[in-house]
Motif scaffolding. Structure first.
Motif, PDB file in Angstrom:
ATOM      1  N   SER A   1     -32.626 -45.701  19.201  1.00  7.47           N
ATOM      2  CA  SER A   1     -31.456 -45.432  18.383  1.00  7.47           C
ATOM      3  C   SER A   1     -31.574 -44.075  17.687  1.00  7.47           C
ATOM      4  O   SER A   1     -30.632 -43.286  17.662  1.00  7.47           O
ATOM      5  N   VAL A   2     -32.759 -43.792  17.155  1.00  9.81           N
ATOM      6  CA  VAL A   2     -32.957 -42.519  16.457  1.00  9.81           C
ATOM      7  C   VAL A   2     -32.816 -41.347  17.431  1.00  9.81           C
ATOM      8  O   VAL A   2     -32.131 -40.357  17.151  1.00  9.81           O
TER       9      VAL A   2
ATOM     10  N   ALA B   1     -31.147 -41.269  20.096  1.00  9.21           N
ATOM     11  CA  ALA B   1     -29.735 -41.154  20.478  1.00  9.21           C
ATOM     12  C   ALA B   1     -28.915 -40.486  19.390  1.00  9.21           C
ATOM     13  O   ALA B   1     -28.067 -39.637  19.674  1.00  9.21           O
ATOM     14  N   TRP B   2     -29.152 -40.848  18.120  1.00  6.85           N
ATOM     15  CA  TRP B   2     -28.292 -40.220  17.123  1.00  6.85           C
ATOM     16  C   TRP B   2     -28.620 -38.746  16.939  1.00  6.85           C
ATOM     17  O   TRP B   2     -27.737 -37.933  16.707  1.00  6.85           O
ATOM     18  N   GLN B   3     -29.905 -38.366  17.133  1.00  9.04           N
ATOM     19  CA  GLN B   3     -30.223 -36.953  16.954  1.00  9.04           C
ATOM     20  C   GLN B   3     -29.866 -36.099  18.166  1.00  9.04           C
ATOM     21  O   GLN B   3     -29.573 -34.913  18.026  1.00  9.04           O
ATOM     22  N   SER B   4     -29.914 -36.680  19.360  1.00 10.44           N
ATOM     23  CA  SER B   4     -29.732 -35.856  20.553  1.00 10.44           C
ATOM     24  C   SER B   4     -28.495 -36.237  21.371  1.00 10.44           C
ATOM     25  O   SER B   4     -27.985 -35.438  22.149  1.00 10.44           O
ATOM     26  N   GLY B   5     -28.045 -37.483  21.223  1.00 12.88           N
ATOM     27  CA  GLY B   5     -26.946 -37.974  22.055  1.00 12.88           C
ATOM     28  C   GLY B   5     -27.409 -38.804  23.234  1.00 12.88           C
ATOM     29  O   GLY B   5     -26.580 -39.393  23.927  1.00 12.88           O
ATOM     30  N   PHE B   6     -28.714 -38.851  23.488  1.00 12.74           N
ATOM     31  CA  PHE B   6     -29.216 -39.571  24.661  1.00 12.74           C
ATOM     32  C   PHE B   6     -30.382 -40.486  24.289  1.00 12.74           C
ATOM     33  O   PHE B   6     -31.104 -40.232  23.342  1.00 12.74           O
ATOM     34  N   ALA B   7     -30.583 -41.502  25.095  1.00 14.39           N
ATOM     35  CA  ALA B   7     -31.770 -42.351  24.984  1.00 14.39           C
ATOM     36  C   ALA B   7     -32.070 -42.912  26.371  1.00 14.39           C
ATOM     37  O   ALA B   7     -31.149 -43.036  27.183  1.00 14.39           O
TER      38      ALA B   7
END
Lengths: 554, 460
Positions: free
Chosen positions: B317-318, B320-326
């Motif tokens: 989740s982290v 994804a929120w910082q980069s847009g991807f996971a």
């Protein structure tokens, strides 16, 4: 002590009755101050703003920028964040990121600031999602953040209502807001999400009953509005009503406003609630802004934000689970759904608004009608319901349309014929002035939110200032501010980031007594999947917490 | 009710000897936050509410700090400052670094980890990537239909355990969230629910189920596809169905009807959505979502993972929120890029396409195949983790770190996206992973890598 002087700009500060008056602005230690008496006083830094337009920093009253549904949209949609024009590169100490319709966290802050916005409110955080959302706020720089907390389907609220205990409703509202360290109260499809989660028939009218709880949406919103007023919260009840997006829903929007007569209420993304026709005959849809705007014009306690649709690819996201489900099936696109215990729902789907599509064109026209038909600009706020109608990045395009009847006519002419017959947009000749733009993009939203230190440039206000180069191309003017100042610090200079302070998290400080905490904790324990002690947040769960004082009611 | 400030406090802060205090367990995906630890004479003497898997790992733990171990540089004990300087030198000089791990790290640590990867242009991969990539790739295609576990507790009258045995792997799942617990709309608890187990053989969980269907692992995907077709009311050929699934059409029809008869159904599976071939994990996830979506045309139904030990979901989740991807991102070109199966850190490690690496947490090393461990030994690499982990002796630079839930407090995120505070048992004797990473960031400075093409216009 650090000081900044913005010298000789054309100041537009509608909250203080200043319209295009050349003058100096002084900022000291992050706040606007009166000009020093000594004419030879020098600031640490002076910006020569002669010829430039000076406004307060922008304030977004309704946006979706953090939390689990926003993040799910990011994860689900890699396709819109690939390629050079959809990213921000790492640069100096600034973070890289991706844009798309739902930018990554740092990029969200950079992009807002790049447009001259310095405050943004996330309009839909479930209390249980607040811990995540606050953590994300800590990675959204340059804007002050606040969250509206979802309560319209909350079991503790519905239980108190069923037992006809308004005092408990009020205690519950205070406890939820305090637990989430939220700023205001939001209701989304009140009762309707709970009903959908129960698998029951749809809630379509204000007097339908929610199974099990035996309450109506009318009871829910009236009780919440009363509690908000009684607690003296800065911002009125923030309402996403019934039947969002469905043909014929304008009558429900009107009835909802009437149900709340005598209370303060803010109607969110009202564009999506202004459709004529009937659900049985969706093709009969038309614009019904006229009667709704008339009602707003004649009832002082109501404010709206628009939820303007702009053409292009974006992402719909809502706490209105049943609407999310409906939309995903209607569009046949991928669907993210997340039911949140005791609280609400969540639906996310990609959507492309096409100018060839009559309905989409009509939605575009309806949004603009709202801006043009609400007579008092203080009561209509700029929003695209980011990212639902479009990204916040399209605000400059919306501004250009509001300021230029010809531009609207040209755009309207390219849309399907039926848009012109089913909407009166073509007949509306009003053009916004710069002062009116300043109202709908900053002064008005700040006042609607009850943020006394935002949206104006009087002494004591936050040192959030945006300086634009005047330009006949209004889109370009508002897309590329010359300087953006946050808390007295120059953060954007000629399109380049200069610094990225994290910004505050605004919240409403409430006193919740120990008896209420233990009463609520016990109820929570019975139903929750977590221990009650995991629920409430403290100040050190927040990024730069800043309590907002409550104005005296009335 | 205590206020939220507990999230940053350690248990030892308010625990006198003999007292009990609440604790969040991180040993399986349940993330039970209702444990009570009884402390006496510097030890945990009882873990109330803990399952039999967790209790032995908790009882006996010391609540006083251990001696502070020293960092190592090439096997030599050095001071913290020197270790950071040497590590930063490796990172600043790297052109293709890998940042991996964070399986049991707090969300706060992951925030710093992603910042470091961004700064040095590394490829980062977080959590249990082998399971995350197929699950997220499926979500990127079709979405996902889920709920928080409390919705299951309060509403679900049909609970399916798909090729999973939570009685063994997640012992308290039933009593807290699913099969057995009493809920608002299921006041009877277990007797108010129909429990279905589908698996290759009878398991502990199957023993308590109302319905058990035996399915061979290699037939799992076909069974899902047929169930979806049946719910969709697509005509199917009985003989071909039996051939493809090994199940009788009547059994599958019975199951499909049971699913459709739910008022609110909940579908649970492990990280790979079954025990079948890993190459089909993405398809299985995708088909589960398709089936659940189909069921939502008729009733309410959700799918939720059982969850894994640690904090994979928080780490994801982290990132994804910082980069847009996971769960993985390549920052090498100066902005985030991510392509499932192409730009994975695990893949680059296995192929030797890296010039330095950081592993955060012992579990990341445990999960590496032999070949990748051998590759690691050929490049400078930095380990952040427990002094007693074998990787500590093997790494070029080893930075002893506190452990979340033992001597570090912070936030973990449950498999259903609910973030919960995790508390420490004792004061830390080493810096946290996040503190080491912050120090590395500072030492790397801006000199590391500046992809700074001009014209990074803020507002465009």
């Amino acid at each position: 002590m650090s000081s900044l002087r913005i010298a000789g700009g054309r100041i537009i500060d509608p909250a203080n009755g200043v319209d295009d008056r050349v003058g100096d602005l002084w900022i000291e230690d992050g706040r606007i101050v009166a000009a020093p008496a000594d004419p030879d006083a020098r600031a640490d830094r002076t910006i020569d703003a002669r010829g430039y337009v000076v406004m307060p920093g922008g304030v977004d009253v309704h946006s979706h920028i953090a939390g689990s549904k926003v993040n799910a949209a990011r994860i689900m949609r890699p396709e819109e964040r690939r390629g050079e024009d959809r990213v921000m590169r790492r640069w100096r100490g600034f973070r890289s990121g991706t844009i798309g319709s739902v930018p990554s966290s740092f990029t969200t802050g950079y992009q807002y600031a790049g447009l001259g916005y310095t405050t943004a409110v996330d309009a839909a955080i479930p209390p249980l999602g607040a811990r995540h959302a606050h953590a994300e706020f800590g990675d959204v720089p340059l804007v002050d953040k606040a969250m509206l907390v979802l309560m319209g389907n909350n079991h503790a609220i519905l239980d108190a209502l069923r037992e006809d205990d308004p005092a408990r409703v009020q205690r519950t509202v205070a406890w939820l807001l305090d637990s989430a360290k939220g700023f205001g109260v939001k209701a989304v499809n009140p009762g309707g999400v709970e009903q959908w989660k129960q698998g029951g028939g749809r809630i379509a009218g204000w007097d339908d009953r929610v199974d099990h709880f035996d309450v109506s949406p009318r009871q829910i919103v009236v009780a919440l509005a009363k509690a908000v007023d009684a607690l003296g919260l800065p911002h009125p009840l923030h309402l996403h009503g019934l039947n969002l997006g469905l043909p014929g829903n304008w009558t429900h929007a009107l009835e909802g406003m009437k149900a709340l007569d005598g209370h303060r209420v803010h109607l969110a993304h009202v564009q999506f609630h202004s459709y004529g026709g009937t659900p049985e005959d969706p093709g009969g849809i038309d614009a019904q802004v006229g009667p709704l705007a008339d009602y707003v014009n004649t009832h002082a306690g109501i404010t709206v934000d628009v939820g303007q649709v702009m053409f292009g690819d974006t992402t719909s996201m809502t706490a209105d689970g049943p609407t999310g489900h409906y939309l995903a099936n209607l569009l046949g696109r991928k669907w993210y759904n997340h039911d949140v215990e005791q609280e609400d729902g969540c639906g996310v789907s990609p959507i492309e608004y096409q100018d060839k599509n009559f309905i989409h064109g009509l939605q575009w026209a309806i949004g603009l009608e709202w801006f043009l038909r609400v007579e008092d600009p203080w009561r209509v706020a700029m929003s695209t319901d980011h990212p639902n109608g479009a990204s916040f990045r399209s605000y400059p395009d919306v501004i250009a349309l509001l300021m230029d009847k010809n531009l609207r006519d040209e755009s309207l002419a390219r849309l399907p014929e039926k848009v012109r017959t089913r909407s009166a947009l073509g007949d509306l000749s009003r053009e916004y002035s710069l002062a009116e733009i300043a109202i709908v993009t900053r002064a008005g939203p700040a006042r609607i939110l009850g943020l006394l230190h935002k949206g104006h440039l009087g002494p004591g206000a936050d040192g959030d200032v945006t300086i634009y180069a005047p330009d006949d191309d209004r889109r370009r003017m508002f897309a590329l501010p010359r300087w953006v100042i946050k808390g007295g610090e120059v953060v954007v200079d000629d399109g380049e980031l200069r610094s990225a302070p994290i910004g505050s998290t605004l919240f409403t400080e409430l006193e919740v007594d120990a008896a209420t905490r233990s009463e609520m904790g016990r109820k929570l324990a019975a139903e929750a999947s977590f221990h009650p002690s995991s629920f409430g947040l403290g100040l050190d769960d927040m990024a730069e917490p800043r309590a907002v004082s409550r104005p005296t009611p009335g | 009710m205590p206020n939220g400030l507990i999230s940053r406090k350690s248990i030892h802060d308010d625990a006198a000897s003999g007292s009990s205090t609440s604790y969040t367990c991180t040993h399986c995906g349940c993330l039970c936050d209702d444990l009570e630890l009884v402390l006496s004479e510097g030890r945990v003497v009882e873990a109330r509410s803990a399952c039999e898997t967790a209790r032995p790992r908790l009882v006996g733990l010391s609540t006083t700090p251990a001696a502070s171990p020293s960092p190592r540089v090439q096997g030599r004990e050095v001071g913290r400052e020197q270790a950071v300087t040497e590590a930063a030198r490796i990172l600043a000089g790297s052109r293709a670094a890998l940042v991996m791990g964070f399986r049991r790290s707090t969300n706060e640590t992951v925030r710093t980890g992603v910042a470091l990867a961004d700064r040095i242009g590394a490829t980062i991969e977080v959590g249990d990537e082998a399971a995350s990539w197929p699950r997220l790739a499926a979500m990127q295609r079709v979405g996902s239909v889920g709920a928080t576990l409390g919705e299951v507790k309060n509403r679900a009258d049909v609970v399916v355990f798909w090729c999973a045995d939570p009685m063994t792997t997640n012992p308290r799942h039933g009593e807290r969230y699913s099969a057995d617990v009493e809920g608002r709309f299921v006041p009877e608890g277990r007797s108010g629910r129909r429990v279905v187990v589908v698996d290759e053989r009878p398991t502990a969980t199957a023993g308590g189920a109302d319905v058990f269907l035996k399915v061979r692992p290699e037939a799992e995907l076909n069974v899902l596809l047929v169930l979806r077709a049946l719910v969709r009311e697509v005509p199917v050929d009985a003989h071909r169905v039996e051939e493809a699934t090994g199940c009788s059409l009547a059994d599958l029809q019975g199951l499909a009807e049971l699913l459709q008869g739910a008022r609110y159904g909940a579908w649970f599976s492990g990280g790979l959505a079954g025990r079948g071939p890993i190459a089909e994990a993405e398809s299985r996830h995708q088909t589960v979502t398709g089936l659940i979506r189909e069921l939502n045309r008729k009733t309410r139904f959700v799918a939720v993972g059982l969850g894994e030990a640690g904090n994979s979901h928080g780490a994801e989740s982290v990132l994804a929120w910082q980069s847009g991807f996971a769960p993985g991102v390549d920052f090498g070109v100066g902005f985030p890029e991510s392509l499932p199966g192409e730009s994975t850190a695990a893949g680059r490690l296995a192929r030797g396409e890296f010039d330095a690496a950081i592993l955060v947490g012992g579990p990341a090393y445990d999960a590496l195949p032999e070949g990748s461990r051998a590759r690691l030994a050929t490049r400078p690499w930095i380990f952040l983790g427990d002094r007693d982990h074998e990787a500590f002796e093997l790494a070029t630079i080893a930075l002893p770190s506190a452990t979340a839930g033992i001597d570090e407090a912070g936030t973990f995120t449950r498999v259903d996206g609910v973030s919960l505070p995790v508390r420490a048992l004792r004061p830390a004797s080493s810096p946290t992973e996040g503190e080491w990473i912050d120090a590395l960031m500072e030492a790397v400075g801006l000199s590391g890598r500046d992809a700074g093409a001009p014209g990074s216009e803020a507002g465009r």
